[in-house]
Design a protein around this motif. Structure first.
Motif: not given
Length: 186
Positions: A1-12, A159-173
């Protein structure tokens, strides 16, 4: 997991002329994946709202003790997609008749909820809910509540699905079949 992954995203950011819809429809990964595919949607930010804990973490949300729901803030161009149409997708993308549950995800954090940003949105949401009821055998349990403070989720949820669809079985299932059912993906 990248270093900033646990950082909070910006407000929309809501540019002039755009509107926001805050929606809880179970897992925010699924909800985000659907809205990102729609023409007229400018951005989708996953996060938490509706609870009693300031700046909750994902781990806290998962306990169900914070009162927060997993939600997305959908920023959209009302000239391209109306709030009514945003809500029409909301009713189609989840089961609004199950209390505090979507599929295998169980708890108040997965509740069906519309958090409105104006009296006009409240009126539209209530009318949309009443109209959607005709499509369900059981009563819709979706709460319609004024939008409280929104807390963006950690970066790794964005952007979870776009970045993890080939890595996470939840995305596929779970996510991929939902997108296919809604005819948003081949």
């Amino acid at each position: 997991m990248p270093a900033n992954a646990r950082a909070r995203a910006e407000m929309p950011k809501i540019p002039e002329g755009m509107e926001a819809a805050t929606l809880g429809a179970g897992c925010f990964w699924c909800t985000e994946a659907v809205y990102q595919k729609l023409d007229g949607v400018v951005s989708v930010t996953s996060g938490y709202t509706g609870g009693k804990v300031d700046k909750p973490t994902y781990e806290e949300i998962c306990t169900g003790a914070t009162g927060h729901a997993e939600v997305v803030v959908v920023v959209f161009d009302p000239k391209k997609i109306t709030y009514e149409r945003v809500l029409a997708w909301f009713w189609d993308l989840h089961d609004p008749t199950t209390l505090n549950r979507q599929g295998n995800d169980v708890g108040t954090q997965y509740r069906s909820a519309i958090f409105y940003h104006s009296d006009e949105q409240k009126k539209i949401a209530e009318a949309s809910k009443a109209a959607a009821q005709a499509n369900f055998d059981k009563p819709i349990v979706t709460e319609i509540t004024k939008a409280p403070e929104f807390y963006p989720a950690e970066n790794y949820h964005q952007n979870y699905y776009a970045e993890n669809k080939s890595k996470n079985p939840y995305c596929k299932a779970v996510i991929e079949p939902k997108l296919k059912k809604l005819k948003l993906e081949d």
